[in-house]
Design a protein around this motif. Structure first.
Motif, PDB file in Angstrom:
ATOM      1  N   ARG A  38      27.367  95.554   4.742  1.00  0.00           N
ATOM      2  CA  ARG A  38      26.606  94.366   4.327  1.00  0.00           C
ATOM      3  C   ARG A  38      26.159  94.572   2.877  1.00  0.00           C
ATOM      4  O   ARG A  38      25.665  95.631   2.513  1.00  0.00           O
ATOM      5  CB  ARG A  38      25.404  94.166   5.238  1.00  0.00           C
ATOM      6  CG  ARG A  38      24.596  92.905   4.971  1.00  0.00           C
ATOM      7  CD  ARG A  38      23.534  92.700   6.027  1.00  0.00           C
ATOM      8  NE  ARG A  38      24.160  92.412   7.324  1.00  0.00           N
ATOM      9  CZ  ARG A  38      24.243  93.283   8.341  1.00  0.00           C
ATOM     10  NH1 ARG A  38      23.719  94.497   8.198  1.00  0.00           N
ATOM     11  NH2 ARG A  38      24.833  92.951   9.472  1.00  0.00           N
ATOM     12  N   ALA A  39      26.326  93.536   2.062  1.00  0.00           N
ATOM     13  CA  ALA A  39      25.971  93.617   0.644  1.00  0.00           C
ATOM     14  C   ALA A  39      25.101  92.435   0.256  1.00  0.00           C
ATOM     15  O   ALA A  39      25.363  91.290   0.674  1.00  0.00           O
ATOM     16  CB  ALA A  39      27.222  93.640  -0.228  1.00  0.00           C
ATOM     17  N   LEU A  40      24.071  92.716  -0.537  1.00  0.00           N
ATOM     18  CA  LEU A  40      23.244  91.657  -1.135  1.00  0.00           C
ATOM     19  C   LEU A  40      23.603  91.599  -2.612  1.00  0.00           C
ATOM     20  O   LEU A  40      23.474  92.591  -3.322  1.00  0.00           O
ATOM     21  CB  LEU A  40      21.762  91.957  -0.937  1.00  0.00           C
ATOM     22  CG  LEU A  40      20.779  90.802  -1.193  1.00  0.00           C
ATOM     23  CD1 LEU A  40      19.421  91.108  -0.580  1.00  0.00           C
ATOM     24  CD2 LEU A  40      20.604  90.489  -2.670  1.00  0.00           C
ATOM     25  N   ILE A  41      24.049  90.420  -3.046  1.00  0.00           N
ATOM     26  CA  ILE A  41      24.490  90.244  -4.428  1.00  0.00           C
ATOM     27  C   ILE A  41      23.642  89.167  -5.084  1.00  0.00           C
ATOM     28  O   ILE A  41      23.558  88.032  -4.588  1.00  0.00           O
ATOM     29  CB  ILE A  41      25.976  89.831  -4.506  1.00  0.00           C
ATOM     30  CG1 ILE A  41      26.848  90.822  -3.739  1.00  0.00           C
ATOM     31  CG2 ILE A  41      26.428  89.739  -5.956  1.00  0.00           C
ATOM     32  CD1 ILE A  41      28.311  90.440  -3.686  1.00  0.00           C
ATOM     33  N   SER A  42      22.993  89.511  -6.204  1.00  0.00           N
ATOM     34  CA  SER A  42      22.175  88.553  -6.956  1.00  0.00           C
ATOM     35  C   SER A  42      22.257  88.927  -8.429  1.00  0.00           C
ATOM     36  O   SER A  42      21.622  89.880  -8.867  1.00  0.00           O
ATOM     37  CB  SER A  42      20.720  88.593  -6.473  1.00  0.00           C
ATOM     38  OG  SER A  42      19.925  87.680  -7.210  1.00  0.00           O
ATOM     39  N   VAL A  43      23.065  88.177  -9.192  1.00  0.00           N
ATOM     40  CA  VAL A  43      23.333  88.577 -10.572  1.00  0.00           C
ATOM     41  C   VAL A  43      23.141  87.423 -11.540  1.00  0.00           C
ATOM     42  O   VAL A  43      23.461  86.266 -11.239  1.00  0.00           O
ATOM     43  CB  VAL A  43      24.778  89.122 -10.710  1.00  0.00           C
ATOM     44  CG1 VAL A  43      24.927  90.417  -9.931  1.00  0.00           C
ATOM     45  CG2 VAL A  43      25.814  88.109 -10.259  1.00  0.00           C
ATOM     46  N   SER A  44      22.607  87.753 -12.716  1.00  0.00           N
ATOM     47  CA  SER A  44      22.541  86.794 -13.820  1.00  0.00           C
ATOM     48  C   SER A  44      23.851  86.792 -14.599  1.00  0.00           C
ATOM     49  O   SER A  44      24.391  85.755 -14.946  1.00  0.00           O
ATOM     50  CB  SER A  44      21.371  87.130 -14.749  1.00  0.00           C
ATOM     51  OG  SER A  44      20.136  86.965 -14.088  1.00  0.00           O
ATOM     52  N   ASP A  45      24.357  88.002 -14.870  1.00  0.00           N
ATOM     53  CA  ASP A  45      25.642  88.154 -15.558  1.00  0.00           C
ATOM     54  C   ASP A  45      26.749  88.112 -14.507  1.00  0.00           C
ATOM     55  O   ASP A  45      26.905  89.045 -13.717  1.00  0.00           O
ATOM     56  CB  ASP A  45      25.670  89.483 -16.317  1.00  0.00           C
ATOM     57  CG  ASP A  45      26.987  89.726 -17.039  1.00  0.00           C
ATOM     58  OD1 ASP A  45      27.888  88.864 -16.944  1.00  0.00           O
ATOM     59  OD2 ASP A  45      27.114  90.783 -17.685  1.00  0.00           O
ATOM     60  N   LYS A  46      27.514  87.043 -14.500  1.00  0.00           N
ATOM     61  CA  LYS A  46      28.526  86.851 -13.455  1.00  0.00           C
ATOM     62  C   LYS A  46      29.913  87.318 -13.878  1.00  0.00           C
ATOM     63  O   LYS A  46      30.914  86.951 -13.247  1.00  0.00           O
ATOM     64  CB  LYS A  46      28.530  85.388 -13.013  1.00  0.00           C
ATOM     65  CG  LYS A  46      27.199  84.998 -12.346  1.00  0.00           C
ATOM     66  CD  LYS A  46      27.132  83.546 -11.949  1.00  0.00           C
ATOM     67  CE  LYS A  46      25.850  83.269 -11.167  1.00  0.00           C
ATOM     68  NZ  LYS A  46      24.616  83.667 -11.868  1.00  0.00           N
ATOM     69  N   THR A  47      29.968  88.156 -14.918  1.00  0.00           N
ATOM     70  CA  THR A  47      31.239  88.725 -15.349  1.00  0.00           C
ATOM     71  C   THR A  47      31.887  89.506 -14.205  1.00  0.00           C
ATOM     72  O   THR A  47      31.274  90.413 -13.638  1.00  0.00           O
ATOM     73  CB  THR A  47      31.033  89.670 -16.547  1.00  0.00           C
ATOM     74  OG1 THR A  47      30.399  88.970 -17.608  1.00  0.00           O
ATOM     75  CG2 THR A  47      32.362  90.245 -17.022  1.00  0.00           C
ATOM     76  N   GLY A  48      33.118  89.138 -13.850  1.00  0.00           N
ATOM     77  CA  GLY A  48      33.852  89.854 -12.812  1.00  0.00           C
ATOM     78  C   GLY A  48      33.341  89.666 -11.406  1.00  0.00           C
ATOM     79  O   GLY A  48      33.824  90.301 -10.461  1.00  0.00           O
ATOM     80  N   LEU A  49      32.370  88.768 -11.206  1.00  0.00           N
ATOM     81  CA  LEU A  49      31.715  88.617  -9.912  1.00  0.00           C
ATOM     82  C   LEU A  49      32.685  88.196  -8.815  1.00  0.00           C
ATOM     83  O   LEU A  49      32.713  88.791  -7.730  1.00  0.00           O
ATOM     84  CB  LEU A  49      30.579  87.596 -10.023  1.00  0.00           C
ATOM     85  CG  LEU A  49      29.968  87.122  -8.698  1.00  0.00           C
ATOM     86  CD1 LEU A  49      29.264  88.288  -8.004  1.00  0.00           C
ATOM     87  CD2 LEU A  49      29.000  85.964  -8.936  1.00  0.00           C
ATOM     88  N   ILE A  50      33.474  87.158  -9.069  1.00  0.00           N
ATOM     89  CA  ILE A  50      34.295  86.581  -8.007  1.00  0.00           C
ATOM     90  C   ILE A  50      35.334  87.576  -7.512  1.00  0.00           C
ATOM     91  O   ILE A  50      35.493  87.784  -6.302  1.00  0.00           O
ATOM     92  CB  ILE A  50      34.964  85.278  -8.500  1.00  0.00           C
ATOM     93  CG1 ILE A  50      33.891  84.267  -8.950  1.00  0.00           C
ATOM     94  CG2 ILE A  50      35.826  84.687  -7.398  1.00  0.00           C
ATOM     95  CD1 ILE A  50      32.853  83.944  -7.903  1.00  0.00           C
ATOM     96  N   ASP A  51      36.038  88.214  -8.410  1.00  0.00           N
ATOM     97  CA  ASP A  51      37.051  89.190  -7.996  1.00  0.00           C
ATOM     98  C   ASP A  51      36.412  90.346  -7.235  1.00  0.00           C
ATOM     99  O   ASP A  51      36.978  90.838  -6.243  1.00  0.00           O
ATOM    100  CB  ASP A  51      37.801  89.727  -9.220  1.00  0.00           C
ATOM    101  CG  ASP A  51      38.717  88.688  -9.842  1.00  0.00           C
ATOM    102  OD1 ASP A  51      39.036  87.689  -9.159  1.00  0.00           O
ATOM    103  OD2 ASP A  51      39.108  88.869 -11.017  1.00  0.00           O
ATOM    104  N   PHE A  52      35.256  90.782  -7.690  1.00  0.00           N
ATOM    105  CA  PHE A  52      34.561  91.881  -7.025  1.00  0.00           C
ATOM    106  C   PHE A  52      34.127  91.476  -5.619  1.00  0.00           C
ATOM    107  O   PHE A  52      34.383  92.194  -4.634  1.00  0.00           O
ATOM    108  CB  PHE A  52      33.354  92.290  -7.858  1.00  0.00           C
ATOM    109  CG  PHE A  52      32.460  93.307  -7.212  1.00  0.00           C
ATOM    110  CD1 PHE A  52      32.934  94.581  -6.912  1.00  0.00           C
ATOM    111  CD2 PHE A  52      31.139  93.008  -6.916  1.00  0.00           C
ATOM    112  CE1 PHE A  52      32.111  95.533  -6.325  1.00  0.00           C
ATOM    113  CE2 PHE A  52      30.308  93.958  -6.332  1.00  0.00           C
ATOM    114  CZ  PHE A  52      30.795  95.209  -6.030  1.00  0.00           C
TER     115      PHE A  52
END
Length: 529
Positions: free
Chosen positions: A9-23
């Motif tokens: 289980r992962a919680l993801i909350s980012v302002s910088d969305k560089t590379g987010l979707i692929d990751f």
């Protein structure tokens, strides 16, 4: 504490969305359950990924413009629970708390908001609260939780999971935790330092500085010293923000000397005409203006050709082909300039060991900042030396007033003296240094060393007399006795610029009058230790 911990289980909350979707897609492909907040959740859904909102996990909606969303036991219990502690497991079961195995957070863009000149209110609004709290919780519980705070660690995490069949090793989580604490420390340092400036606090009780690793270095000043280069996040043009076109990796000493060279040449704005500074061991061995860039380089080189060998060259204008050809006439470690044309780059391409750096601009020598120096048990902090003079700041103290040419050279010499290690003496003639004395324990020794160097160069150049004849001289601090001033007069100087303020100023002025010198006081000194 378990070595291998699977990520379920992962919680993801980012302002910088560089590379987010692929990751995130790579995580989902491994069967990882994704939890997210606000804009991050929306971006994941738009990419077709299944994601649960944090509000679904906590049972509370995001509120107060997003200020309150993750500060909840359902989140922090999932991050902080010790998976090998029976009491923790019982509490989790009793309250329906699900474990969070991976936290991916990068913080509100506070530093970027400050750098962009944001208003006080905007800066305050970009101070992240929930993010640092979650990061610190996950990092503390690194025995069971992986925490990622930079997009640069997305690929290493995925590689680790691939190698460990969806799990992470303890040593890997420890490295992530160290990075996480470094990030929150740097973030809080940025907030604290900004707030000190905003309220006019010049000496806060606690002062913290932070940097981001730019590169590890082969060694420090000497081969037995480990070293690394960190950047402070500012966009000030210079060695930290420069593009390196070619050449070996910069060394510790290269970086230090290149910074000294570029900061010095930036004293001469493009409107002042082409200028060149040559640095050796953090001290200038030649500085000059010229009609062209190649002229400025030649005049700077002719101040001290011996010391220029293996030095650093800094220019205040983009490098051109002819100047590049001239520079390659001797061995040079680094050349730094606001730019370089194709012809210049082609010339340097044939010299593989010569480093070429371009910066797309000059640093502002009057931009406020802090200078930091470590001492045993602490460090000293002061404002950067942004002192600047025009002829309107000068006070003539001798019977003779400087001529227009002398005045121009005096101001030039004063700018150079600011960048010479104390005790500093700088002889200048026609917009070029002709003798530099640096770092001596006695000012008269600096005066004599600079004059002797000029004599040696006159002999090497086949001149009838040294170029200190008819020069002006700058002293970074007052002459405590007339002897140093008289030594400059013996070398041929006709005018002097110095701060004044000695108990023996009257004696020094009288000696200048007797020698026929013009002398001006600045009321400002430029000690550089």
């Amino acid at each position: 504490m378990t070595n291998l911990v699977p990520i379920g289980r992962a919680l993801i909350s980012v302002s910088d969305k560089t590379g987010l979707i692929d990751f995130a897609r790579a995580l989902a492909d491994r069967g990882v359950d994704l939890i997210s907040t606000g804009g991050t959740a929306a971006a994941l859904r738009l990419a077709g990924l299944a994601v649960r909102d944090v509000s679904e996990v906590t049972g509370f909606p995001e509120m107060m413009d997003g200020r309150v969303k993750t500060l909840h036991p359902m989140v922090h219990g999932g991050l902080l629970a010790l998976r090998d502690d029976d009491e923790h497991l019982v509490a989790m079961a009793a309250h329906g708390i699900e474990p969070i195995d991976l936290l991916v957070v990068n913080l509100y863009p506070f530093e970027q908001t400050v750098a962009a000149g944001g208003s006080h209110a905007d800066c305050v609004e970009n101070i992240d609260i929930g993010g640092p709290a979650m990061i610190r919780a996950a990092a503390k519980n690194h025995g069971f939780v992986s925490v990622v705070v930079d997009p640069e660690d997305y690929a290493p995490l995925l590689d680790e999971m691939a190698a460990q069949d969806g799990a992470t090793r303890l040593t890997f989580r420890q490295h992530l935790a160290q990075k996480a604490y470094g990030r929150t420390a740097a973030y809080d340092a940025a907030v604290s330092n900004w707030m000190a400036g905003a309220i006019g606090e010049t000496a806060p009780r606690r002062r913290t500085f932070a940097g981001t690793l730019r590169q590890t270095l082969r060694y420090g000043e000497n081969p037995h010293q480990a070293a690394a280069f960190y950047t402070d996040g500012s966009d000030r043009p210079g060695v930290a923000t420069a593009r390196q076109w070619q050449g070996k990796e910069l060394s510790y000493n290269n970086i230090n000397d290149t910074d000294a060279a570029f900061e010095l040449v930036s004293e001469f704005l493009p409107g002042d005409g082409p200028a060149c500074a040559i640095i050796k061991h953090a001290n200038p061995c030649g500085v000059a203006r010229g009609e062209t860039l190649i002229d400025a380089y030649r005049r700077a080189y002719d101040c001290d050709r011996t010391s220029a060998f293996g030095g650093i060259v800094a220019l205040n204008r983009p490098l051109d082909g002819p100047t590049a050809e001239e520079i390659t006439g001797i061995f040079t470690e680094v050349v730094i300039a606001p730019g370089a044309d194709e012809a210049a780059r082609a010339v340097f391409a044939a010299r593989k060991n010569l480093r070429l750096l371009t910066t797309d601009g000059l640093p502002n020598p009057r931009q406020p900042g802090l200078a930091i120096r470590q001492v045993s048990g602490g460090f000293l902090v002061q404002d950067k030396d942004t002192g600047f003079l025009s002829d309107g700041h000068l006070r003539t103290v001798t019977r003779r007033t400087p001529t227009a040419q002398e005045l121009s050279d005096l101001l030039f010499a004063w700018k150079v003296a600011k960048h010479v290690k104390s005790n500093a003496i700088v002889y200048v003639r026609d917009g070029a240094t002709v003798g530099v004395g640096a770092g001596q324990m006695s000012r008269i020794d600096s005066t004599r060393i600079a004059a002797r160097k000029a004599e040696d160069m006159a002999e090497a150049l086949g001149l009838a007399e040294p170029l200190t004849r008819g020069s002006v001289v700058a002293s970074d601090a007052f002459f405590p006795f007339p002897d140093g001033l008289l030594a400059a007069a013996e070398a041929g100087a006709t005018a002097v610029i110095q701060p004044g303020g000695s108990m023996r100023d009257a004696e020094v002025i009288a000696a200048a009058d007797e020698a026929g010198l013009a002398m001006v006081f600045t009321g400002m000194r430029h000690f550089r230790h």
